[in-house]
Scaffold this motif. Structure first.
Motif, PDB file in Angstrom:
ATOM      1  N   PRO A  12       3.648   8.435   7.677  1.00 39.54           N
ATOM      2  CA  PRO A  12       2.245   8.405   7.237  1.00 39.54           C
ATOM      3  C   PRO A  12       1.653   7.006   7.415  1.00 39.54           C
ATOM      4  O   PRO A  12       2.340   5.990   7.262  1.00 39.54           O
ATOM      5  N   PRO A  13       0.372   6.927   7.790  1.00 37.83           N
ATOM      6  CA  PRO A  13      -0.263   5.617   7.946  1.00 37.83           C
ATOM      7  C   PRO A  13      -0.397   4.912   6.596  1.00 37.83           C
ATOM      8  O   PRO A  13      -0.363   5.528   5.536  1.00 37.83           O
TER       9      PRO A  13
ATOM     10  N   ASN B 240     -12.128  -6.180   5.595  1.00 36.29           N
ATOM     11  CA  ASN B 240     -12.960  -7.263   5.050  1.00 36.29           C
ATOM     12  C   ASN B 240     -14.362  -6.804   4.665  1.00 36.29           C
ATOM     13  O   ASN B 240     -15.050  -7.463   3.891  1.00 36.29           O
ATOM     14  N   ASP B 241     -14.806  -5.685   5.213  1.00 33.95           N
ATOM     15  CA  ASP B 241     -16.131  -5.150   4.901  1.00 33.95           C
ATOM     16  C   ASP B 241     -16.089  -4.128   3.778  1.00 33.95           C
ATOM     17  O   ASP B 241     -17.104  -3.495   3.478  1.00 33.95           O
ATOM     18  N   GLY B 242     -14.921  -3.947   3.179  1.00 28.81           N
ATOM     19  CA  GLY B 242     -14.799  -2.999   2.078  1.00 28.81           C
ATOM     20  C   GLY B 242     -14.585  -1.568   2.513  1.00 28.81           C
ATOM     21  O   GLY B 242     -14.638  -0.656   1.681  1.00 28.81           O
ATOM     22  N   ASN B 243     -14.333  -1.346   3.788  1.00 28.98           N
ATOM     23  CA  ASN B 243     -14.123   0.013   4.281  1.00 28.98           C
ATOM     24  C   ASN B 243     -12.642   0.384   4.200  1.00 28.98           C
ATOM     25  O   ASN B 243     -11.769  -0.455   4.443  1.00 28.98           O
ATOM     26  N   ARG B 244     -12.398   1.643   3.874  1.00 25.26           N
ATOM     27  CA  ARG B 244     -11.033   2.137   3.834  1.00 25.26           C
ATOM     28  C   ARG B 244     -10.568   2.407   5.269  1.00 25.26           C
ATOM     29  O   ARG B 244     -11.253   3.101   6.033  1.00 25.26           O
ATOM     30  N   VAL B 245      -9.412   1.842   5.634  1.00 24.79           N
ATOM     31  CA  VAL B 245      -8.877   2.032   6.982  1.00 24.79           C
ATOM     32  C   VAL B 245      -7.425   2.477   6.883  1.00 24.79           C
ATOM     33  O   VAL B 245      -6.748   2.235   5.886  1.00 24.79           O
ATOM     34  N   GLN B 246      -6.985   3.150   7.931  1.00 26.92           N
ATOM     35  CA  GLN B 246      -5.598   3.594   8.012  1.00 26.92           C
ATOM     36  C   GLN B 246      -4.917   2.861   9.161  1.00 26.92           C
ATOM     37  O   GLN B 246      -5.418   2.825  10.285  1.00 26.92           O
ATOM     38  N   LEU B 247      -3.752   2.277   8.867  1.00 27.73           N
ATOM     39  CA  LEU B 247      -2.997   1.519   9.856  1.00 27.73           C
ATOM     40  C   LEU B 247      -1.768   2.314  10.279  1.00 27.73           C
ATOM     41  O   LEU B 247      -0.999   2.792   9.436  1.00 27.73           O
ATOM     42  N   GLU B 248      -1.589   2.490  11.595  1.00 33.79           N
ATOM     43  CA  GLU B 248      -0.419   3.196  12.107  1.00 33.79           C
ATOM     44  C   GLU B 248       0.854   2.452  11.664  1.00 33.79           C
ATOM     45  O   GLU B 248       0.925   1.223  11.760  1.00 33.79           O
ATOM     46  N   ALA B 249       1.837   3.196  11.178  1.00 29.91           N
ATOM     47  CA  ALA B 249       2.996   2.570  10.532  1.00 29.91           C
ATOM     48  C   ALA B 249       4.310   3.131  11.068  1.00 29.91           C
ATOM     49  O   ALA B 249       4.354   4.187  11.697  1.00 29.91           O
ATOM     50  N   GLU B 250       5.362   2.383  10.799  1.00 33.42           N
ATOM     51  CA  GLU B 250       6.720   2.804  11.124  1.00 33.42           C
ATOM     52  C   GLU B 250       7.655   2.139  10.129  1.00 33.42           C
ATOM     53  O   GLU B 250       7.312   1.125   9.514  1.00 33.42           O
TER      54      GLU B 250
ATOM     55  N   HIS C 119       0.575  -5.672   3.781  1.00 24.79           N
ATOM     56  CA  HIS C 119       0.373  -4.301   3.292  1.00 24.79           C
ATOM     57  C   HIS C 119       1.581  -3.401   3.535  1.00 24.79           C
ATOM     58  O   HIS C 119       1.443  -2.182   3.661  1.00 24.79           O
ATOM     59  N   GLY C 120       2.793  -4.001   3.631  1.00 22.16           N
ATOM     60  CA  GLY C 120       3.991  -3.202   3.818  1.00 22.16           C
ATOM     61  C   GLY C 120       4.419  -2.519   2.527  1.00 22.16           C
ATOM     62  O   GLY C 120       4.078  -2.952   1.418  1.00 22.16           O
ATOM     63  N   LEU C 121       5.155  -1.436   2.681  1.00 22.19           N
ATOM     64  CA  LEU C 121       5.664  -0.664   1.549  1.00 22.19           C
ATOM     65  C   LEU C 121       7.186  -0.761   1.540  1.00 22.19           C
ATOM     66  O   LEU C 121       7.858  -0.273   2.458  1.00 22.19           O
ATOM     67  N   MET C 122       7.736  -1.417   0.530  1.00 21.73           N
ATOM     68  CA  MET C 122       9.182  -1.630   0.468  1.00 21.73           C
ATOM     69  C   MET C 122       9.893  -0.302   0.218  1.00 21.73           C
ATOM     70  O   MET C 122       9.511   0.482  -0.656  1.00 21.73           O
ATOM     71  N   ASP C 123      10.963  -0.045   1.007  1.00 22.54           N
ATOM     72  CA  ASP C 123      11.738   1.180   0.852  1.00 22.54           C
ATOM     73  C   ASP C 123      13.043   0.924   0.108  1.00 22.54           C
ATOM     74  O   ASP C 123      13.381   1.635  -0.821  1.00 22.54           O
ATOM     75  N   LYS C 124      13.763  -0.110   0.547  1.00 27.44           N
ATOM     76  CA  LYS C 124      15.034  -0.406  -0.110  1.00 27.44           C
ATOM     77  C   LYS C 124      15.477  -1.823   0.256  1.00 27.44           C
ATOM     78  O   LYS C 124      14.955  -2.429   1.210  1.00 27.44           O
ATOM     79  N   SER C 125      16.452  -2.311  -0.485  1.00 30.07           N
ATOM     80  CA  SER C 125      17.062  -3.613  -0.214  1.00 30.07           C
ATOM     81  C   SER C 125      18.560  -3.420  -0.050  1.00 30.07           C
ATOM     82  O   SER C 125      19.200  -2.757  -0.869  1.00 30.07           O
ATOM     83  N   ILE C 126      19.116  -3.979   1.043  1.00 36.34           N
ATOM     84  CA  ILE C 126      20.557  -3.927   1.277  1.00 36.34           C
ATOM     85  C   ILE C 126      21.066  -5.354   1.144  1.00 36.34           C
ATOM     86  O   ILE C 126      21.223  -6.097   2.125  1.00 36.34           O
ATOM     87  N   ASP C 127      21.301  -5.768  -0.082  1.00 28.88           N
ATOM     88  CA  ASP C 127      21.573  -7.175  -0.376  1.00 28.88           C
ATOM     89  C   ASP C 127      22.869  -7.676   0.257  1.00 28.88           C
ATOM     90  O   ASP C 127      22.961  -8.847   0.646  1.00 28.88           O
ATOM     91  N   ASP C 128      23.888  -6.788   0.378  1.00 38.07           N
ATOM     92  CA  ASP C 128      25.169  -7.225   0.934  1.00 38.07           C
ATOM     93  C   ASP C 128      25.026  -7.741   2.361  1.00 38.07           C
ATOM     94  O   ASP C 128      25.805  -8.577   2.820  1.00 38.07           O
ATOM     95  N   LEU C 129      24.028  -7.224   3.074  1.00 42.01           N
ATOM     96  CA  LEU C 129      23.834  -7.598   4.476  1.00 42.01           C
ATOM     97  C   LEU C 129      22.568  -8.409   4.691  1.00 42.01           C
ATOM     98  O   LEU C 129      22.151  -8.621   5.828  1.00 42.01           O
TER      99      LEU C 129
END
Length: 603
Positions: free
Chosen positions: A26-27, A33-43, A65-75
């Protein structure tokens, strides 16, 4: 546009689901900067950060604007969904070592099993298997099944994303576990490779009850769960296209720390590499049928190491039922089960010694020695057990195979001159370039022919990548086209990427008009002598954009030259002479080549 998807097939088809190049993420929604809602292509990406830089990199991910999924601290790794437009800047962050796409991993799926006797399991006692532990990373485990062990069990899951590890709404994981350890002597159903209820199992439920895909980063976490549980063998009847540096590092570490990992080669019936099976420190397992012949669905490549029964294998499924499944998913637990069974009798042997012995004692099938269909052959428990009786190091250490060489080409392209016969394994690539003159129009790059699936990326001035390009063509075959009606003057770079193993593919670049500079001819000549009488040849000379119209030879200083090709000259005496050839093309361009020519003395 190429839309790549892979679905788990219905219960009668269990094996490999094809890899996904463009599985939907999902994007990311944000406000500009103009206050408009935008969708950014994501991976989703794996980010390897430098030691003690986790917070700095986490802050940078938040700022973009990244969304954290998980942390692999050992590596020292983070996993996050990022806007594709921001990835390049993160790669250049001083605290980041690398950023890579987090490729999907799928439950292997395809059809129906059997084979305990074929792998010689009944000929070796499983009484000692309490000193081993097999970790099964899959869709879970039906703990209430009457024919599956209910003790010697531990497990992990991914919470609400998968549900509890000791349940299995899909059935794939329970089927795999049954091949490894279904109970014997209870007058119920089937028996596994280790039927005595002595072998501890650790279950990691990585897929939900629909068998949906997961990511390489989840598999890394699952592997860590296996290691922390004390597993000696890991079974992965799963896989997908696209390698991952992070994932490979995790399997290398596991192998170095005493774990043998076993994975399905894949069920697409082609020569593509599937991962994690195709990492050097993972045993890749192909499938055979009840006649010990290669299963047509089983992927074949240089990384296949062992084979095992995979066609119409009967095993345990939810609801105290039994089902026949087919696929490399079903072959894999035969090898994992035999690995634990044999190792239990020789626990002082190292993973390398056990792996080498399994390879050395496999039942050879197909071409003599290692081949792409069967690897080194069908795994044989009794033969391996017997060899180890002479010592852990009896078998020669297994050799890691080298990938086959790609055909090579000159990277420079010319208008209308094709590059023919390209080939590559999944993940390999070619790079070419063409210089486009001012005033040219209708620049076309056309790729065609052959088999498999190669994709085309083109950029002006800079090298294209799979995420950065001026044109991308990625159909399901090799018929790819990139067109620039009014191209820029200068160099266009071409990137041909092997999405799936391909061969015999051609590519050509063409354009109309333009102030095309004449390319000078290429001067190549040689000579031979009989006594003082010598012959000279320039047949290997060529002109890339025209024809050669004259050949002029100078054999001695102060002596008139001669036109023609081939040509002859009688020298006055043995010795070394400075011979010059000048060639001219149909546009007047000349190329000269002067070299020392030795006239030998008579014998």
């Amino acid at each position: 546009m190429k839309l790549r998807t892979a679905l788990l097939t219905t219960a009668m088809l269990c094996g490999f689901a094809t890899s996904a190049q463009a599985q939907f993420v999902p994007p990311i929604e944000t406000i500009d900067n103009d206050g408009n809602r935008v969708q950014l292509e994501a991976e989703q990406y794996i980010i390897k950060y430098r030691s003690k830089a986790k917070m700095a990199v986490s802050d940078q991910i938040g700022e973009m604007h990244g969304l954290m999924d998980k942390s692999i601290d050992d590596l020292d790794m983070l996993v996050a969904v990022l806007p594709k437009s921001e990835v390049m800047s993160l790669k250049h962050h001083p605290d980041v070592e690398y950023v890579e796409v987090d490729p999907r991993r799928y439950p292997m799926a395809e059809e129906v099993p059997y084979g305990i006797t074929m792998v010689e399991a009944p000929l070796v006692s499983d009484a000692n298997t309490g000193n081993q532990k097999v970790c099964v990373i899959d869709t879970g485990y039906e703990i209430s099944h009457i024919d599956l062990p209910a003790s010697n069990l531990t497990g992990n899951d991914f919470g609400t994303a998968t549900g509890p590890w000791n349940t299995d709404g899909d059935g794939h994981g329970s089927h795999v576990a049954g091949t490894i350890a279904a109970l014997g002597g209870n007058n119920e159903g089937v028996v596994g490779v280790n039927p005595g209820n002595n072998l501890p199992l650790h279950i990691v439920k990585i897929f939900n009850d629909n068998g949906d895909w997961t990511n390489a980063s989840d598999l890394i976490v699952a592997l860590n769960h296996c290691a922390n549980a004390g597993a000696t063998v890991v079974n992965m009847s799963l896989g997908g296209g696209g390698s991952s540096n992070a994932e490979e590092t995790a399997f290398n570490n596991a192998y170095a720390n005493g774990i043998i990992s076993v994975a399905a080669a894949g069920n697409d019936g082609n020569g593509d590499l599937s991962y994690p099976a195709s990492y050097d420190n993972v045993i890749s397992v192909g499938a055979v049928n009840s006649a010990a012949n290669h299963g047509s669905y089983s992927q074949f490549n240089y990384q296949v190491e062992l084979a095992a029964p995979g066609t119409s294998v009967k095993s345990t499924t939810p609801g105290n039922t039994y089902s026949n499944y087919t696929g490399t998913s079903m072959a894999t637990p035969h090898v994992a089960g035999v690995t634990a069974l044999v190792w239990s009798h020789y626990p002082s042997c190292t993973p390398v010694q056990i792996r080498s012995t399994l390879a050395a004692t496999a039942l050879d099938r197909g071409d003599p020695g290692r081949d792409i269909l069967y690897g080194l052959g069908i795994v044989q428990a009794k033969a391996a057990f017997d060899m180890l009786a002479s010592g852990c190091d009896t078998a020669p250490e297994i050799e890691i195979p080298e990938p086959p060489q790609q055909p090579t080409f000159d990277p420079e392209m010319f208008d209308g001159v094709p590059k023919q016969g390209m080939a590559g394994l999944s993940g390999q690539f070619y790079r070419f370039y063409i210089d486009v003159p001012s005033g040219a129009t209708n620049l076309n790059f056309v790729m065609s022919g052959g088999s498999g699936d190669a994709d085309l990326y083109v950029s002006h001035d800079v090298l294209p990548t799979r995420s950065s390009f001026d044109c991308r063509s990625w159909e399901f075959d090799n018929n790819e086209t990139c067109t620039f009606a009014v191209p820029n003057t200068g160099r266009y770079h071409v990137y041909v990427y092997s999405y799936a193993t391909f061969e015999n593919v051609d590519i050509v670049a063409t354009f109309d008009g333009g102030n095309v500079p004449n390319q000078p001819p290429i001067n190549r000549w040689w000579g031979r002598c009989t006594g003082l009488d010598c012959e000279f040849f320039a047949n290997q000379s060529s002109d890339p954009d025209g024809t050669i119209v004259s050949y002029f030879w100078k054999f001695e200083s102060g002596v008139p030259g001669k036109f023609g090709n081939p040509n002859t000259y009688t020298f006055p005496a043995p010795g070394t002479y400075r011979v010059l050839l000048t060639i001219k093309d149909d546009d007047g361009a000349k190329a000269k080549k002067r070299r020392n020519f030795v006239v030998p003395a008579p014998q």
